[in-house]
Design a protein around this motif. Structure first.
Motif, mmCIF file in Angstrom:
data_model
loop_
_atom_site.group_PDB
_atom_site.id
_atom_site.type_symbol
_atom_site.label_atom_id
_atom_site.label_comp_id
_atom_site.label_asym_id
_atom_site.label_seq_id
_atom_site.Cartn_x
_atom_site.Cartn_y
_atom_site.Cartn_z
ATOM 1 N N ALA A 39 0.835 -1.196 0.000
ATOM 2 C CA ALA A 39 0.000 0.000 0.000
ATOM 3 C C ALA A 39 0.876 1.255 0.000
ATOM 4 C CB ALA A 39 -0.934 0.005 1.205
ATOM 5 N N GLN A 40 1.979 1.206 0.734
ATOM 6 C CA GLN A 40 2.892 2.344 0.745
ATOM 7 C C GLN A 40 3.525 2.543 -0.630
ATOM 8 O OE1 GLN A 40 5.613 1.466 3.902
ATOM 9 N NE2 GLN A 40 4.299 2.367 5.485
ATOM 10 N N ALA A 41 3.868 1.461 -1.301
ATOM 11 C CA ALA A 41 4.478 1.551 -2.630
ATOM 12 C C ALA A 41 3.479 2.113 -3.641
ATOM 13 C CB ALA A 41 4.974 0.186 -3.079
ATOM 14 N N ALA A 42 2.201 1.747 -3.492
ATOM 15 C CA ALA A 42 1.178 2.246 -4.412
ATOM 16 C C ALA A 42 0.965 3.745 -4.224
ATOM 17 C CB ALA A 42 -0.141 1.491 -4.202
ATOM 18 N N ALA A 43 1.186 4.252 -3.032
ATOM 19 C CA ALA A 43 1.001 5.675 -2.768
ATOM 20 C C ALA A 43 2.152 6.500 -3.345
ATOM 21 C CB ALA A 43 0.885 5.915 -1.267
ATOM 22 N N THR A 44 3.301 5.902 -3.561
ATOM 23 C CA THR A 44 4.455 6.588 -4.129
ATOM 24 C C THR A 44 4.359 6.515 -5.648
ATOM 25 O OG1 THR A 44 5.773 5.901 -2.232
ATOM 26 C CG2 THR A 44 6.969 6.664 -4.178
ATOM 27 N N PRO A 45 4.368 7.672 -6.338
ATOM 28 C CA PRO A 45 4.253 7.638 -7.794
ATOM 29 C C PRO A 45 5.494 7.013 -8.440
ATOM 30 C CG PRO A 45 4.374 9.917 -6.996
ATOM 31 C CD PRO A 45 4.412 9.023 -5.814
ATOM 32 N N SER A 46 5.265 6.312 -9.517
ATOM 33 C CA SER A 46 6.372 5.687 -10.246
ATOM 34 C C SER A 46 7.099 6.744 -11.067
ATOM 35 C CB SER A 46 5.833 4.595 -11.176
ATOM 36 O OG SER A 46 5.077 5.191 -12.224
ATOM 37 N N ALA A 47 8.233 6.370 -11.607
ATOM 38 C CA ALA A 47 9.008 7.288 -12.447
ATOM 39 C C ALA A 47 8.200 7.686 -13.675
ATOM 40 C CB ALA A 47 10.326 6.640 -12.841
ATOM 41 N N ALA A 48 7.463 6.747 -14.245
ATOM 42 C CA ALA A 48 6.634 7.053 -15.426
ATOM 43 C C ALA A 48 5.527 8.038 -15.070
ATOM 44 C CB ALA A 48 6.042 5.767 -15.997
ATOM 45 N N GLN A 49 4.932 7.864 -13.904
ATOM 46 C CA GLN A 49 3.885 8.794 -13.472
ATOM 47 C C GLN A 49 4.460 10.187 -13.235
ATOM 48 O OE1 GLN A 49 2.555 6.493 -10.112
ATOM 49 N NE2 GLN A 49 0.630 5.935 -11.129
ATOM 50 N N LEU A 50 5.644 10.258 -12.664
ATOM 51 C CA LEU A 50 6.292 11.548 -12.423
ATOM 52 C C LEU A 50 6.628 12.233 -13.747
ATOM 53 C CD1 LEU A 50 8.640 10.670 -9.422
ATOM 54 C CD2 LEU A 50 6.563 12.068 -9.377
ATOM 55 N N ARG A 51 7.093 11.457 -14.747
ATOM 56 C CA ARG A 51 7.386 12.032 -16.066
ATOM 57 C C ARG A 51 6.111 12.538 -16.722
ATOM 58 N NH1 ARG A 51 10.939 7.663 -16.304
ATOM 59 N NH2 ARG A 51 9.457 6.442 -17.518
ATOM 60 N N ALA A 52 5.017 11.775 -16.602
ATOM 61 C CA ALA A 52 3.733 12.188 -17.189
ATOM 62 C C ALA A 52 3.220 13.460 -16.519
ATOM 63 C CB ALA A 52 2.700 11.063 -17.063
ATOM 64 N N GLN A 53 3.369 13.559 -15.205
ATOM 65 C CA GLN A 53 2.951 14.768 -14.492
ATOM 66 C C GLN A 53 3.790 15.967 -14.924
ATOM 67 O OE1 GLN A 53 3.301 13.736 -10.359
ATOM 68 N NE2 GLN A 53 1.376 12.601 -10.312
ATOM 69 N N ALA A 54 5.087 15.772 -15.071
ATOM 70 C CA ALA A 54 5.966 16.865 -15.489
ATOM 71 C C ALA A 54 5.624 17.320 -16.905
ATOM 72 C CB ALA A 54 7.432 16.428 -15.404
ATOM 73 N N LEU A 55 5.327 16.364 -17.788
ATOM 74 C CA LEU A 55 4.953 16.698 -19.160
ATOM 75 C C LEU A 55 3.644 17.480 -19.186
ATOM 76 C CD1 LEU A 55 5.585 16.389 -22.167
ATOM 77 C CD2 LEU A 55 4.252 14.278 -22.124
ATOM 78 N N GLU A 56 2.682 17.063 -18.379
ATOM 79 C CA GLU A 56 1.397 17.777 -18.305
ATOM 80 C C GLU A 56 1.597 19.189 -17.761
ATOM 81 O OE1 GLU A 56 -2.621 18.523 -18.798
ATOM 82 O OE2 GLU A 56 -1.326 16.974 -19.635
ATOM 83 N N GLN A 57 2.455 19.353 -16.791
ATOM 84 C CA GLN A 57 2.751 20.692 -16.262
ATOM 85 C C GLN A 57 3.390 21.565 -17.330
ATOM 86 O OE1 GLN A 57 5.109 19.902 -12.767
ATOM 87 N NE2 GLN A 57 3.313 19.772 -11.444
ATOM 88 N N ARG A 58 4.302 20.993 -18.125
ATOM 89 C CA ARG A 58 4.926 21.765 -19.204
ATOM 90 C C ARG A 58 3.894 22.150 -20.266
ATOM 91 N NH1 ARG A 58 9.060 18.032 -21.254
ATOM 92 N NH2 ARG A 58 9.167 19.489 -23.008
ATOM 93 N N ARG A 59 2.970 21.236 -20.565
ATOM 94 C CA ARG A 59 1.918 21.526 -21.546
ATOM 95 C C ARG A 59 1.027 22.664 -21.052
ATOM 96 N NH1 ARG A 59 0.784 17.023 -23.853
ATOM 97 N NH2 ARG A 59 0.184 15.961 -21.951
ATOM 98 N N LEU A 60 0.597 22.581 -19.804
ATOM 99 C CA LEU A 60 -0.239 23.641 -19.226
ATOM 100 C C LEU A 60 0.506 24.970 -19.152
ATOM 101 C CD1 LEU A 60 -2.081 21.689 -16.385
ATOM 102 C CD2 LEU A 60 -3.003 22.427 -18.593
#
Length: 176
Positions: A39-60
């Motif tokens: 459950a703790q591991a699921a709460a920590t975002p993966s590297a792919a999720q972090l890259r997707a979030q960063a890309l979305e922030q750059r797009r916005l």
């Protein structure tokens, strides 16, 4: 009698406790179980999720920067500062009067209200380099007359100067 009333009030609150006891929770004093490692591991975002979030922030951020550039341009037009407005155009191009519905030709402009919709990407880049921004404008003239305009502006990111610049426009006056 005067001494009796404060004494009765003091006795009323002697047995009162506003603190919760372990029995109130129904857990009989047990501590909650520790979260499972999965459950703790699921709460920590993966590297792919972090890259997707960063890309979305750059797009916005790209959308916000482009809209900000368009608003600055229209503010210069509204203020009658044509020389400053011209600097927002790429390719040394200025719009023809018919492309902006005569908006730049208004000399008695008192105010300009700008409403834009979400920018539309015109390329397939993860962070768009070419956008079309739909707008609705309301120009208020010095005599109090209101004119409405609708259409879009096209902007591209200048890679050398790292800024957004206007490349196209189609604005028409709306009949009221």
């Amino acid at each position: 009698m005067r001494l009796l009333i404060p004494a009765l009030l003091a006795l009323t609150f002697v047995g009162c406790s506003c603190q919760r006891s372990a029995d109130d929770d129904g857990d009989n004093g047990r501590t909650p179980p520790a979260q499972a490692p999965a459950a703790q591991a699921a709460a920590t975002p993966s590297a792919a999720q972090l890259r997707a979030q960063a890309l979305e922030q750059r797009r916005l951020q790209a959308y916000n920067d482009a809209v900000g550039t368009l608003h600055l341009y229209l503010q210069r037009v509204g203020a009658g500062d044509r020389d400053a407005a011209d600097k927002f155009w790429g390719y040394q191009r200025m719009p023809r009067s018919s492309e902006e519905g005569g908006l730049r030709a208004l000399s008695n402009l008192r105010g300009l209200r700008i409403e834009n919709r979400t920018p539309e990407p015109l390329d397939r880049e993860p962070v768009p380099e070419l956008l079309r921004i739909p707008v609705e404008l309301r120009a208020t003239l010095e005599n109090g007359e209101n004119r409405r305009y609708t259409g879009w502006y096209r902007l591209r990111r200048n890679q050398v100067e790292q800024r957004w610049e206007l490349t196209g426009v189609l604005i028409t006056a709306k009949l009221q």
